[in-house]
Design an enzyme around this catalytic site. Structure first.
Site, PDB file in Angstrom:
ATOM      1  N   LYS A  40       0.817  -1.192   0.000  1.00  0.00           N
ATOM      2  CA  LYS A  40       0.000   0.000   0.000  1.00  0.00           C
ATOM      3  C   LYS A  40       0.864   1.262   0.000  1.00  0.00           C
ATOM      4  O   LYS A  40       0.381   2.351  -0.279  1.00  0.00           O
ATOM      5  CB  LYS A  40      -0.881   0.019   1.272  1.00  0.00           C
ATOM      6  CG  LYS A  40      -1.818  -1.123   1.425  1.00  0.00           C
ATOM      7  CD  LYS A  40      -2.510  -0.991   2.803  1.00  0.00           C
ATOM      8  CE  LYS A  40      -3.011  -2.335   3.250  1.00  0.00           C
ATOM      9  NZ  LYS A  40      -3.481  -2.270   4.655  1.00  0.00           N
ATOM     10  N   GLY A  41       2.131   1.103   0.357  1.00  0.00           N
ATOM     11  CA  GLY A  41       2.997   2.247   0.662  1.00  0.00           C
ATOM     12  C   GLY A  41       3.122   3.289  -0.424  1.00  0.00           C
ATOM     13  O   GLY A  41       3.359   4.460  -0.147  1.00  0.00           O
ATOM     14  N   ASP A  98       7.489   2.616  -2.527  1.00  0.00           N
ATOM     15  CA  ASP A  98       7.734   3.637  -1.502  1.00  0.00           C
ATOM     16  C   ASP A  98       9.202   3.670  -1.071  1.00  0.00           C
ATOM     17  O   ASP A  98       9.868   4.687  -1.197  1.00  0.00           O
ATOM     18  CB  ASP A  98       6.785   3.450  -0.297  1.00  0.00           C
ATOM     19  CG  ASP A  98       6.837   2.048   0.315  1.00  0.00           C
ATOM     20  OD1 ASP A  98       7.577   1.180  -0.196  1.00  0.00           O
ATOM     21  OD2 ASP A  98       6.126   1.814   1.311  1.00  0.00           O
ATOM     22  N   ASP A 101      14.776  -0.834   0.458  1.00  0.00           N
ATOM     23  CA  ASP A 101      15.534  -1.072   1.699  1.00  0.00           C
ATOM     24  C   ASP A 101      16.513  -2.224   1.466  1.00  0.00           C
ATOM     25  O   ASP A 101      17.591  -2.019   0.910  1.00  0.00           O
ATOM     26  CB  ASP A 101      14.532  -1.343   2.824  1.00  0.00           C
ATOM     27  CG  ASP A 101      15.178  -1.536   4.192  1.00  0.00           C
ATOM     28  OD1 ASP A 101      16.357  -1.201   4.346  1.00  0.00           O
ATOM     29  OD2 ASP A 101      14.494  -2.024   5.115  1.00  0.00           O
ATOM     30  N   PHE A 150      13.834   4.400  10.279  1.00  0.00           N
ATOM     31  CA  PHE A 150      12.533   3.872   9.875  1.00  0.00           C
ATOM     32  C   PHE A 150      11.611   5.044   9.614  1.00  0.00           C
ATOM     33  O   PHE A 150      11.306   5.825  10.499  1.00  0.00           O
ATOM     34  CB  PHE A 150      11.946   2.919  10.926  1.00  0.00           C
ATOM     35  CG  PHE A 150      10.849   2.085  10.330  1.00  0.00           C
ATOM     36  CD1 PHE A 150      11.135   0.909   9.641  1.00  0.00           C
ATOM     37  CD2 PHE A 150       9.525   2.511  10.402  1.00  0.00           C
ATOM     38  CE1 PHE A 150      10.125   0.161   9.039  1.00  0.00           C
ATOM     39  CE2 PHE A 150       8.510   1.766   9.799  1.00  0.00           C
ATOM     40  CZ  PHE A 150       8.811   0.589   9.119  1.00  0.00           C
ATOM     41  N   LEU A 151      11.195   5.190   8.351  1.00  0.00           N
ATOM     42  CA  LEU A 151      10.441   6.372   7.943  1.00  0.00           C
ATOM     43  C   LEU A 151       8.947   6.069   7.841  1.00  0.00           C
ATOM     44  O   LEU A 151       8.555   4.985   7.424  1.00  0.00           O
ATOM     45  CB  LEU A 151      10.959   6.874   6.593  1.00  0.00           C
ATOM     46  CG  LEU A 151      12.463   7.175   6.516  1.00  0.00           C
ATOM     47  CD1 LEU A 151      12.818   7.800   5.180  1.00  0.00           C
ATOM     48  CD2 LEU A 151      12.898   8.087   7.643  1.00  0.00           C
ATOM     49  N   ASP A 157       4.097   3.338   6.346  1.00  0.00           N
ATOM     50  CA  ASP A 157       3.492   2.984   7.633  1.00  0.00           C
ATOM     51  C   ASP A 157       4.466   2.319   8.582  1.00  0.00           C
ATOM     52  O   ASP A 157       5.513   1.812   8.192  1.00  0.00           O
ATOM     53  CB  ASP A 157       2.334   2.005   7.408  1.00  0.00           C
ATOM     54  CG  ASP A 157       2.829   0.588   7.125  1.00  0.00           C
ATOM     55  OD1 ASP A 157       3.710   0.422   6.244  1.00  0.00           O
ATOM     56  OD2 ASP A 157       2.373  -0.358   7.785  1.00  0.00           O
ATOM     57  N   ARG A 163       0.285   6.424   7.796  1.00  0.00           N
ATOM     58  CA  ARG A 163       0.257   6.614   6.333  1.00  0.00           C
ATOM     59  C   ARG A 163      -0.335   7.968   5.955  1.00  0.00           C
ATOM     60  O   ARG A 163      -0.035   8.516   4.902  1.00  0.00           O
ATOM     61  CB  ARG A 163      -0.583   5.527   5.656  1.00  0.00           C
ATOM     62  CG  ARG A 163      -0.014   4.126   5.730  1.00  0.00           C
ATOM     63  CD  ARG A 163      -0.711   3.236   4.700  1.00  0.00           C
ATOM     64  NE  ARG A 163      -0.559   1.808   4.989  1.00  0.00           N
ATOM     65  CZ  ARG A 163       0.486   1.067   4.610  1.00  0.00           C
ATOM     66  NH1 ARG A 163       1.480   1.614   3.947  1.00  0.00           N
ATOM     67  NH2 ARG A 163       0.537  -0.220   4.890  1.00  0.00           N
TER      68      ARG A 163
END
Ligand code: IMP
Ligand code: MG
Length: 173
Positions: A40-41, A98, A101, A150-151, A157, A163
């Site tokens: 969903k990011g 999004d 990583d 951690f963003l 989210d 979000r």
């Protein structure tokens, strides 16, 4: 309650999305483009991005994967929750994600999309977070680069929270 340290406010995000959109718009000026957003990011980023590609011929679809659960680092196991449906054979495809990583998600996605015979597959990410990279993958278009952290916010989210924040923040656990 964890602390939220500001990383990018909404104007800073808008400037970065503008810049990347200008590049994409020019690179795909003459061709049809299929944009596949990773749910969903990426949903807010993708909504902003595609409206800046108004002079391009763009079709969109979404795919949804799982690897995180409610944790803050990858489990390394990637599952396909919802596949895309649009035809990408011989098409130029742009993945919109999004955060890059470990890179395991993107490596999986590229392998998956390539089995459908696209003409090209490139990637656009909102955030490139490079410290934990495990797979040898790169994004051609990057809005913002960070080393670690951690963003959350702007679609990103932590356990489904945050979000809806207009800016991007570092979550201090
Ligand atoms: P990778 O497979 O480790 O590259 O993970 C990519 C996915 O993990 C991203 O699409 C995000 O959904 C999630 N992720 C990684 N880092 C963060 C973060 O800092 N905040 C929110 N989600 C993250
Ligand atoms: Mg994601």
């Amino acid at each position: 309650m964890p602390d939220l340290i500001p990383v990018l406010d909404k104007d800073a995000i808008a400037r970065k999305v503008d810049e990347v959109a200008r590049q994409i718009s020019s690179d795909y000026r003459e061709t049809d483009l299929v944009i596949i957003g990773v749910l969903k990011g990426a949903f807010i980023f993708m909504a902003d991005l595609i409206r800046r590609l108004a002079s391009n011929r763009v079709a969109i679809d979404f795919i949804q994967l799982s690897s995180y659960g409610a944790d803050s680092k990858t489990t390394g196991r990637i599952g396909l929750l919802k596949d895309f449906e649009i035809d990408i054979k011989d098409k130029h495809v742009l993945i919109v994600e999004d955060i890059l990583d470990s890179g395991l998600t993107l490596a999986y996605l590229k392998r998956h999309l390539n089995t459908y015979g696209p003409r090209s597959v490139k990637t656009c990410v909102l955030i490139d977070k490079y410290e934990r990279r495990q797979a040898d993958v790169q994004a051609e278009y990057v809005c913002h680069t960070v080393r670690e952290g951690f963003l959350v916010g702007y679609g990103l989210d932590y356990a489904e929270a945050y979000r809806n924040l207009p800016g991007i923040f570092n979550l201090n656990f």
